[in-house]
Write an enzyme that holds these catalytic residues in place. Sequence first.
Site, PDB file in Angstrom:
ATOM      1  N   LYS A 129       0.854  -1.188   0.000  1.00  0.00           N
ATOM      2  CA  LYS A 129       0.000   0.000   0.000  1.00  0.00           C
ATOM      3  C   LYS A 129       0.884   1.230   0.000  1.00  0.00           C
ATOM      4  CE  LYS A 129       0.810   1.860   3.288  1.00  0.00           C
ATOM      5  NZ  LYS A 129       2.108   2.377   3.827  1.00  0.00           N
ATOM      6  N   TYR A 213      -4.242   3.785   6.579  1.00  0.00           N
ATOM      7  CA  TYR A 213      -4.669   2.772   7.564  1.00  0.00           C
ATOM      8  C   TYR A 213      -5.996   3.194   8.205  1.00  0.00           C
ATOM      9  CZ  TYR A 213      -0.261   0.277   7.237  1.00  0.00           C
ATOM     10  OH  TYR A 213       0.792  -0.458   6.770  1.00  0.00           O
TER      11      TYR A 213
HETATM   12  P1  NDP Z   1      12.473   1.738   1.875  1.00  0.00           P
HETATM   13  O1  NDP Z   1      12.996   3.066   1.490  1.00  0.00           O
HETATM   14  O2  NDP Z   1      12.957   1.154   3.156  1.00  0.00           O
HETATM   15  O3  NDP Z   1      12.734   0.664   0.747  1.00  0.00           O
HETATM   16  C1  NDP Z   1      12.403   0.888  -0.611  1.00  0.00           C
HETATM   17  C2  NDP Z   1      13.369   0.108  -1.485  1.00  0.00           C
HETATM   18  O4  NDP Z   1      13.013   0.356  -2.838  1.00  0.00           O
HETATM   19  C3  NDP Z   1      14.816   0.554  -1.355  1.00  0.00           C
HETATM   20  O5  NDP Z   1      15.500  -0.103  -0.323  1.00  0.00           O
HETATM   21  C4  NDP Z   1      15.386   0.201  -2.717  1.00  0.00           C
HETATM   22  O6  NDP Z   1      15.726  -1.174  -2.715  1.00  0.00           O
HETATM   23  C5  NDP Z   1      14.181   0.325  -3.647  1.00  0.00           C
HETATM   24  N1  NDP Z   1      14.243   1.552  -4.468  1.00  0.00           N
HETATM   25  C6  NDP Z   1      14.297   1.570  -5.824  1.00  0.00           C
HETATM   26  N2  NDP Z   1      14.349   2.825  -6.279  1.00  0.00           N
HETATM   27  C7  NDP Z   1      14.342   3.635  -5.202  1.00  0.00           C
HETATM   28  C8  NDP Z   1      14.393   5.053  -5.030  1.00  0.00           C
HETATM   29  N3  NDP Z   1      14.432   5.891  -6.084  1.00  0.00           N
HETATM   30  N4  NDP Z   1      14.385   5.553  -3.777  1.00  0.00           N
HETATM   31  C9  NDP Z   1      14.305   4.730  -2.705  1.00  0.00           C
HETATM   32  N5  NDP Z   1      14.240   3.379  -2.808  1.00  0.00           N
HETATM   33  C10 NDP Z   1      14.260   2.833  -4.044  1.00  0.00           C
HETATM   34  O7  NDP Z   1      10.884   1.885   1.892  1.00  0.00           O
HETATM   35  P2  NDP Z   1       9.842   1.041   2.741  1.00  0.00           P
HETATM   36  O8  NDP Z   1      10.250  -0.375   2.780  1.00  0.00           O
HETATM   37  O9  NDP Z   1       9.577   1.720   4.019  1.00  0.00           O
HETATM   38  O10 NDP Z   1       8.515   1.217   1.843  1.00  0.00           O
HETATM   39  C11 NDP Z   1       8.373   0.531   0.619  1.00  0.00           C
HETATM   40  C12 NDP Z   1       6.866   0.367   0.309  1.00  0.00           C
HETATM   41  O11 NDP Z   1       6.265  -0.374   1.347  1.00  0.00           O
HETATM   42  C13 NDP Z   1       6.104   1.685   0.226  1.00  0.00           C
HETATM   43  O12 NDP Z   1       5.124   1.577  -0.771  1.00  0.00           O
HETATM   44  C14 NDP Z   1       5.426   1.801   1.583  1.00  0.00           C
HETATM   45  O13 NDP Z   1       4.211   2.524   1.548  1.00  0.00           O
HETATM   46  C15 NDP Z   1       5.177   0.351   1.925  1.00  0.00           C
HETATM   47  N6  NDP Z   1       5.207   0.092   3.367  1.00  0.00           N
HETATM   48  C16 NDP Z   1       4.266  -0.734   3.899  1.00  0.00           C
HETATM   49  C17 NDP Z   1       4.265  -1.004   5.247  1.00  0.00           C
HETATM   50  C18 NDP Z   1       3.290  -1.955   5.813  1.00  0.00           C
HETATM   51  O14 NDP Z   1       3.227  -2.080   7.029  1.00  0.00           O
HETATM   52  N7  NDP Z   1       2.525  -2.673   5.000  1.00  0.00           N
HETATM   53  C19 NDP Z   1       5.227  -0.380   6.156  1.00  0.00           C
HETATM   54  C20 NDP Z   1       6.239   0.393   5.483  1.00  0.00           C
HETATM   55  C21 NDP Z   1       6.199   0.620   4.137  1.00  0.00           C
HETATM   56  P3  NDP Z   1      17.100  -1.704  -3.395  1.00  0.00           P
HETATM   57  O15 NDP Z   1      18.204  -0.982  -2.674  1.00  0.00           O
HETATM   58  O16 NDP Z   1      17.053  -3.141  -3.144  1.00  0.00           O
HETATM   59  O17 NDP Z   1      17.014  -1.337  -4.849  1.00  0.00           O
END
Ligand code: NDP
Length: 360
Positions: A129, A213
């Site tokens: 989400k 949420y």
């Molecule tokens: P993070 O920033 O921790 O991780 C995102 C990952 O996406 C990065 O580690 C990277 O992985 C990849 N990525 C690719 N391009 C980019 C960019 N331009 N900038 C940043 N990251 C990029 O985010 P979250 O894990 O917190 O969130 C990711 C998704 O999950 C969002 O949509 C958020 O809304 C959702 N979410 C859901 C939660 C839930 O409880 N269901 C809780 C937290 C987030 P790599 O280095 O491997 O390429």
Amino acid sequence: MTLTRREFAKLSALGLAARFAPSLFAQPAERQTGYAIIGLGRIAAIFMSGVRASTNSKVTALVSGHRDKALRIAADYGVPESSIYSYEDFDKIVANKAVDAVYVALPNSMHAEYAIRAAKAGKHVICEKPMAISVAECERMIAACKSAGVKLMIAYRCHYETTNLKAVSLIRSGAIGQLQAIETAFGFNERAGEWRLDKKLSGGGPLVDVGIYSLNAARYLTGEEPVSFAAFTSNIDHDGRFTSVEENLSWTMKFPSGIVASCATTYGGQMVGFFKVHGADGWIDANPAFNYDGLHLRAEYSGTVIDEPNPARNPYQFTTQAEHFSNCIQNNLEPKTPGEEGLRDMRYIAEIYRAAGISL
Ligand code: NDP
């Protein structure tokens, strides 16, 4: 998912043990749905540990812009090096028979592209989400999955979580009578420099990230769809973080029966995620309601008092969520939170922003 006997006894007391019994005591299922994880960030790490604790799912491929990180995670999860992909060569995943589904855990503006590319590669999609950053993107994702004949689920983990499910089941049983009003909030103090503060990547501020949420909860608690919206936004912060997205947003939604939900979200302060439901004959309060664990349900109605801390520990919600999607894939069932559920929230998000004078 593993629970101690004491924790299981508490779940039994909640009347929820049966829901968990298969995942608690079954041997690993014969079929394991294989997941490719796209974007190895914070939520992906939790999802993967939830998958590891499941009976019917496993991590079989990784997609990342950082191969060194992917190699470390691959070693931990037993993923072969040949099943690590970059964003550029992701489409080669079509040939990987160990991958049944992908989990999209990228910044919000990248969800649609990778969900659609995965569908074209014949892979089922579970997407974080918010589903995407516009109604049109959500519609394209649904169409792509339909035409590829793959399933699409949005990772609304609270639909697979016992405290939230218990609140819904109490309401549906009529315990607190006709609902009148809901209060709910969720927010946190976001750090400067995070992609969430850049609308190009996030599509919006706290509403699309954590306010969703409260929006989604108001819908599953009432079982109704909101019909009118009023909203205020404000930027109180003075350190320049909020040039791209809103800092605070408070909104109200009215449902067809007349129930009004008062909701708030922020990126500027600590706002523990909770909901309180007021009914004609009592109330239900979940606080916290949306955290990964430590949830707590309280209620009072017709001489009954409930005070139930939830003993289950992170990543239990991610395990039940993954088990649900894998079960849908293995038995050709429709996920409880399909793409259409994400699309509905995106439409309401657009309405809330419109009411606040912001365009999505
Ligand atoms: P993070 O920033 O921790 O991780 C995102 C990952 O996406 C990065 O580690 C990277 O992985 C990849 N990525 C690719 N391009 C980019 C960019 N331009 N900038 C940043 N990251 C990029 O985010 P979250 O894990 O917190 O969130 C990711 C998704 O999950 C969002 O949509 C958020 O809304 C959702 N979410 C859901 C939660 C839930 O409880 N269901 C809780 C937290 C987030 P790599 O280095 O491997 O390429």
